[in-house]
Design an enzyme around this catalytic site. Structure first.
Site, PDB file in Angstrom:
ATOM      1  N   ARG A 127      16.861 -44.388 -21.635  1.00  0.00           N
ATOM      2  CA  ARG A 127      16.464 -45.519 -22.479  1.00  0.00           C
ATOM      3  C   ARG A 127      17.577 -46.547 -22.645  1.00  0.00           C
ATOM      4  O   ARG A 127      17.347 -47.747 -22.533  1.00  0.00           O
ATOM      5  CB  ARG A 127      15.986 -45.030 -23.847  1.00  0.00           C
ATOM      6  CG  ARG A 127      14.690 -44.253 -23.774  1.00  0.00           C
ATOM      7  CD  ARG A 127      14.286 -43.705 -25.119  1.00  0.00           C
ATOM      8  NE  ARG A 127      15.330 -42.825 -25.635  1.00  0.00           N
ATOM      9  CZ  ARG A 127      15.527 -42.555 -26.910  1.00  0.00           C
ATOM     10  NH1 ARG A 127      14.766 -43.084 -27.836  1.00  0.00           N
ATOM     11  NH2 ARG A 127      16.489 -41.733 -27.283  1.00  0.00           N
TER      12      ARG A 127
ATOM     13  N   ASN B  11      10.838 -42.560 -25.670  1.00  0.00           N
ATOM     14  CA  ASN B  11      10.509 -41.218 -25.205  1.00  0.00           C
ATOM     15  C   ASN B  11       9.114 -40.861 -25.697  1.00  0.00           C
ATOM     16  O   ASN B  11       8.732 -41.215 -26.809  1.00  0.00           O
ATOM     17  CB  ASN B  11      11.494 -40.185 -25.758  1.00  0.00           C
ATOM     18  CG  ASN B  11      12.846 -40.248 -25.088  1.00  0.00           C
ATOM     19  OD1 ASN B  11      12.993 -40.757 -23.992  1.00  0.00           O
ATOM     20  ND2 ASN B  11      13.855 -39.722 -25.761  1.00  0.00           N
TER      21      ASN B  11
END
Length: 88
Positions: free
Chosen positions: A18, A36
């Protein structure tokens, strides 16, 4: 301007996917977000010019060095006019 939603499978959580994605998006001037998912995948939305968004989709196919991507699902959508890039 285009919008792509990507779902990335494999070992993609706990490997800085990320944050690396956020930095890659900011470098290319792409707006959107990344998060996520409970099933172990990473979901991201990219909005921006065609070339920059396609570059991020291509990046998603391998991710950061410690990731192991086994699949990427890409969906087109109408741009929403997002600004900035966030980790959710």
């Amino acid at each position: 301007m285009i919008r792509k939603r990507v779902l990335v499978s494999g070992r993609v959580q706990g490997v800085f996917f990320r944050d690396t994605c956020r930095r890659a998006a900011e470098t290319r001037g792409v707006a959107g977000w990344v998060r996520n998912l409970p099933d172990g995948r990473v979901e991201a939305v990219f909005e921006g010019d065609d070339e920059a968004v396609e570059a991020l989709v291509a990046w998603s196919r391998h991710g950061p060095e410690s990731a192991h991507v086994t699949g990427v699902e890409v969906r087109d959508g109408p741009p929403e006019g997002l600004t900035g890039f966030r980790i959710r």
